[in-house]
Scaffold this active site. Structure first.
Site, PDB file in Angstrom:
ATOM      1  N   GLU A 305     -67.991  17.494   8.507  1.00  0.00           N
ATOM      2  CA  GLU A 305     -67.550  18.610   8.423  1.00  0.00           C
ATOM      3  C   GLU A 305     -68.483  19.567   9.933  1.00  0.00           C
ATOM      4  O   GLU A 305     -68.443  20.296  10.356  1.00  0.00           O
ATOM      5  CB  GLU A 305     -68.364  18.739   6.743  1.00  0.00           C
ATOM      6  CG  GLU A 305     -68.580  20.830   6.885  1.00  0.00           C
ATOM      7  CD  GLU A 305     -68.147  21.164   5.475  1.00  0.00           C
ATOM      8  OE1 GLU A 305     -68.014  22.270   4.641  1.00  0.00           O
ATOM      9  OE2 GLU A 305     -68.547  19.746   4.655  1.00  0.00           O
ATOM     10  N   LYS A 326     -72.714  21.440  -4.292  1.00  0.00           N
ATOM     11  CA  LYS A 326     -72.608  20.991  -5.334  1.00  0.00           C
ATOM     12  C   LYS A 326     -74.141  20.165  -5.584  1.00  0.00           C
ATOM     13  O   LYS A 326     -73.765  19.493  -6.880  1.00  0.00           O
ATOM     14  CB  LYS A 326     -71.383  20.054  -4.342  1.00  0.00           C
ATOM     15  CG  LYS A 326     -70.300  20.759  -4.048  1.00  0.00           C
ATOM     16  CD  LYS A 326     -69.549  19.436  -3.490  1.00  0.00           C
ATOM     17  CE  LYS A 326     -67.910  20.797  -3.336  1.00  0.00           C
ATOM     18  NZ  LYS A 326     -67.260  21.570  -2.266  1.00  0.00           N
ATOM     19  N   PHE A 390     -58.677  15.231  -0.555  1.00  0.00           N
ATOM     20  CA  PHE A 390     -57.693  13.851   0.049  1.00  0.00           C
ATOM     21  C   PHE A 390     -56.355  14.935   0.204  1.00  0.00           C
ATOM     22  O   PHE A 390     -56.250  15.787  -0.305  1.00  0.00           O
ATOM     23  CB  PHE A 390     -58.648  13.542  -1.082  1.00  0.00           C
ATOM     24  CG  PHE A 390     -58.899  12.326  -0.917  1.00  0.00           C
ATOM     25  CD1 PHE A 390     -60.506  12.278  -0.228  1.00  0.00           C
ATOM     26  CD2 PHE A 390     -59.736  11.876  -3.239  1.00  0.00           C
ATOM     27  CE1 PHE A 390     -61.432  11.464  -0.484  1.00  0.00           C
ATOM     28  CE2 PHE A 390     -61.019  11.313  -2.631  1.00  0.00           C
ATOM     29  CZ  PHE A 390     -61.487  10.908  -2.358  1.00  0.00           C
TER      30      PHE A 390
END
Length: 403
Positions: A305, A326, A390
Site C-alpha cells: 500500500e 484498524k 483478498f
C-alpha cells in the site's frame, strides 16, 4: 450528473455503539482490541479481537425479531436507525420508491452458520430452526433495512471480502450521481468473531496474537474486529432544499482488480484504484491531505500500500498524512471500510487526523507520515479511503468537506 452528500451516519463497533463515542475514541487514540469472550476461546491460538462488548439485543429488538436477526443484521439495524434519525427523513410516499439499500459484508450471518453447524455436527441434532437460511444469507441485513424503513428501490448486498463496504458505498454514490436513485442507505457490517470465523482466519497465518501495529517494523499481523457503520447518501440539491446538515460530499470512486493472486496484494492494482478515484473526482494529487489506509498490519499489505501511494502521489506523498485506524477498531472485514469512513468524517469535520496507534518502529519500506500514536490537528480539504481485499478487489473513495 448529480452531486452526492452524506447526511446521516450511525455505527456500532468495538470503540462505541454510536458515532460520537467512536469519534471520541479515535481522537484519543483509544484501542478497542482485547481478550475475546466467545465459546471455546481456549481452543484458539488467537485469543484477541476488537469485540463489541455490552451489546444486549433484547434492549433493541423484540423476541420475534431476534429469532430472525443474526448478530451482523442486529448491528446493521442499530447503526441504520442512527443514520436515518440524523438524516431526518421518512420513506413514506414517493421517496421510498426512489431510495435504495446497498450494503457490504463478507461473511453475512456467520454466527448463525457457526451455531447451527455445531448443533448438527457436534450435538447430533437432526433439525435446525426453519429461519436459519433467511438469518444467515448475505442479503439478510439489506432486506431487513428495506423492510424496517419502507425502502422500495434497488436493494442488494456486495461481497468482496475486505473491500465490501467500500464497493457498496461506491455503488450507492454512482447510483445517486447517475440519477437512478435519489437516496441510498449504504455501508457495511460484519460479525465474524465466533469460533469458526476466527479458526478459519487462523489458517491463513496472517493474524497477530498480541496487537495490531500497522506500518510498524515489528508488526505481527492483523486483528479481527466486528461491527457496522451505515450512512445516508442523498442528492445534494435535495439535501439543500430540505435544510439537512451535510456531513461531507462524496466526489469520486474507483474499483480495480489485480487479476494476479488470491491472497497477495498487487501494487499496480492498488495504484490504479487510487489514481482512478482521483481522476473520477477531478483531483490532482496535491488536493488530497489525508488517506485512511487499508493498513492491516500485515507485512504484505502495508508495504504494498505504501508503495502504491508513493507511485500515485510522487513528491506529494511526503506531505500526505496516512493512518490506519484498524489498530483501534480491528479489521472488521466486510464492514471495515464503512467504519473507517467515520475517521474520514473526523478529519473533514473536526480537523482531526486519527492516529495509527501501536506504532513502535519505523519501517524503511513504509516511509510515509503515518501519524504515529497521537491524533493530529490539521485542516484537509479532501480525503481518500482505501480498501484492498483478498481476491485482488480494490475500492477507493474520495470525499471532501461539506459544501
Amino acid at each position: 450528473m448529480k452531486r452526492v452528500v452524506i447526511t446521516g451516519a450511525g455505527t456500532i463497533n468495538a470503540l462505541a455503539q454510536d458515532v460520537p463515542g467512536t469519534l471520541a475514541a479515535m481522537r484519543e487514540g483509544r484501542g478497542g482490541i482485547g481478550p475475546l469472550d466467545i465459546r471455546d476461546v481456549d481452543r484458539l491460538n488467537v485469543k484477541i479481537g476488537a469485540q463489541v462488548k455490552g451489546w444486549h439485543p433484547e434492549d433493541h429488538f423484540s423476541r420475534q425479531q431476534i429469532l430472525l436477526y443474526d448478530r451482523y443484521t442486529q448491528f446493521t439495524l442499530h447503526a441504520a436507525r442512527q443514520a436515518v434519525a440524523q438524516a431526518g427523513l421518512d420513506f413514506d410516499g414517493h421517496l421510498g420508491y426512489e431510495t435504495g439499500v446497498v450494503l457490504g459484508t463478507a461473511g453475512g450471518g456467520l454466527t448463525t452458520q457457526d451455531e447451527n453447524y455445531r448443533a448438527v455436527y457436534e450435538e447430533g441434532k437432526n433439525r435446525v430452526h426453519p429461519f436459519v437460511v433467511p438469518k444467515l444469507m448475505n442479503n439478510a441485513a439489506a432486506s431487513h433495512l428495506s423492510m424496517e424503513f419502507n425502502i422500495k428501490g434497488p436493494s442488494f448486498t456486495v461481497a468482496t471480502a475486505c473491500a465490501s463496504s467500500n464497493h457498496a458505498m461506491g455503488l450507492a454514490f454512482q447510483m445517486i450521481r447517475s440519477g437512478a436513485c435519489r437516496a441510498m442507505l449504504t455501508g457495511g457490517a460484519e460479525a465474524m468473531l465466533c469460533f469458526g470465523g476466527i479458526k478459519a482466519w487462523e489458517g491463513l497465518r496472517v493474524m497477530s496474537t498480541d496487537a495490531c501495529r500497522p506500518f510498524s517494523l515489528n508488526r505481527s499481523g492483523m486483528v479481527q474486529g466486528e461491527g457496522a457503520a451505515i450512512y445516508f447518501f442523498e442528492e445534494y440539491e435535495q439535501a439543500r432544499r430540505r435544510g439537512a446538515e451535510i456531513l461531507a460530499e462524496v466526489i469520486g470512486f474507483a474499483m480495480t482488480s489485480d487479476a494476479s493472486d488470491i491472497v497477495m496484494p498487487s501494487k499496480q492494482g492498488a495504484a490504479r484504484a487510487i489514481a482512478g478515484a482521483l481522476r473520477d473526482a477531478g483531483l490532482n494529487p496535491e488536493d488530497v491531505g489525508y488517506i485512511n489506509a487499508h493498513g492491516t498490519g500485515t507485512s504484505a499489505n502495508d508495504k504494498t500500500e505504501c508503495a502504491a501511494i508513493a507511485d500515485v502521489f510522487g513528491p506529494h506523498a511526503d506531505r500526505l498524512m496516512i493512518s490506519s485506524t484498524k489498530a483501534m477498531h480491528g479489521h472488521a472485514i466486510g464492514g471495515t471500510g464503512a467504519i473507517e469512513m467515520l475517521a474520514c468524517l473526523l478529519a473533514l469535520r473536526e480537523d482531526v487526523i486519527p492516529p495509527t496507534i501501536g506504532y513502535e518502529e519505523p519501517d524503511p519500506e513504509c516511509a510515509l507520515d503515518v501519524v504515529p500514536n497521537v491524533a493530529r490537528q490539521a485542516r484537509v480539504p479532501v480525503v481518500l479511503s482505501n480498501a484492498f481485499a483478498f481476491g485482488g478487489m480494490n475500492a477507493v473513495l474520495a470525499v471532501r468537506r461539506a459544501p
